[in-house]
Scaffold this active site. Structure first.
Site: not given
Ligand code: DX5
Ligand code: ZN
Length: 255
Positions: A44, A69, A71, A73, A102, A104, A173, A207
């Site tokens: 990620s 990956h 993320d 947000m 991903h 969010m 998750m 994840d």
């Molecule tokens: C969390 C994200 C993850 C995050 C995981 O909200 O969706 O993808 O980057 O990070 P680690 O591996 O540090 O838990």
């Molecule tokens: Zn993620």
């Protein structure tokens, strides 16, 4: 190819970038993901150095990564903000990695075309945000992307089971989404086991809190894709060692 190269050879690299946005290029990237050694580790970028994304992508490539990956947000579905389609589009010419995206976000449908146009390959959104997900899953697949549904730790597996024929991956998750570096929640593995029992061939991604120890439990439960942020982007910069430790842990889980 780093930022420097892109500045020096602007014309050529812009052309390459456009090629990488075609349906054929997307199909080729997804093919790579299909043939990757299982289980596949997808770092990620949330934990990378955002001032040096091109270099980080190159370092991941040298370390043996096959996909990353991303993320996204929105500061509404989750209490944090990261980046959106404009930045992803900027990164697209820098790498051939499939972009496992991903979302969010509270309203992923509104921005879907932007993420497709930016060169995302796998697009996953949350069942909590879109309780009637079939139209959006179909739009994602119609665009030539793989479609995924994600569920937060409190959400029961029954929320996604009705839609398994409409998707390519379920992203379970193992922390509440929003931040890297949180602690793995082992109770979500029950959901992984249920999904694996329901669909032996389904790609199941996990994840949050994945490290060389938790990875083994996840793989033993049936996970085939491991998202890892803080466990990969270690401060010593040795991403190859980090990936090797995760793969070693995964092997313990599959024994
Ligand atoms: C969390 C994200 C993850 C995050 C995981 O909200 O969706 O993808 O980057 O990070 P680690 O591996 O540090 O838990
Ligand atoms: Zn993620």
């Amino acid at each position: 190819m780093g930022l420097h190269t892109i500045r020096d050879e602007g014309g050529a690299n812009r052309l390459m970038g456009e090629e990488r946005l075609t349906p054929a290029a997307r199909a080729a990237r997804l093919e790579v993901l299909k043939h990757a050694a299982q289980p596949v580790v997808t770092p990620s970028l949330l934990s990378c150095d955002f001032a040096r994304v091109a270099e980080e992508l190159e370092a991941l490539k040298r370390a043996g990564t096959v996909a990353v990956h991303l993320d996204v947000m929105d500061g509404h579905f989750v209490p944090n903000l990261t980046f959106g389609a404009p930045l992803i589009k900027h990164w697209r010419p820098w790498t051939d990695f499939p972009f496992d995206t991903h979302l969010m976000m509270s309203d992923p449908a509104r921005y879907l075309d932007d993420f497709v146009g930016a060169g995302c390959d796998v697009i996953t959104f949350h069942i909590e945000a879109v309780p009637d997900p079939v139209p959006l899953l179909r739009r994602i697949r119609a665009a030539g992307c793989q479609a995924g549904l994600s569920l937060n730790p409190p959400t029961p597996v029954s929320a996604v089971v009705p839609f398994l024929d409409e998707l390519d991956v379920v992203l379970v998750m193992s922390v509440m989404p929003g931040f890297g570096g949180q602690t793995f929640e082992p109770s979500v593995l029950e959901k992984v086991r249920a999904l694996r029992a329901a669909r032996p061939e389904l790609r199941i991604s996990i994840d949050g809190g994945i490290n060389p120890t938790t990875v083994a439990e996840a793989v033993a439960a049936g996970v085939t894709q491991l998202v890892a942020g803080s466990a990969v982007f270690r401060t010593d910069g040795n991403y190859a060692a980090a990936l090797a430790e995760l793969v070693q842990g995964a092997r313990r889980g599959s024994e």
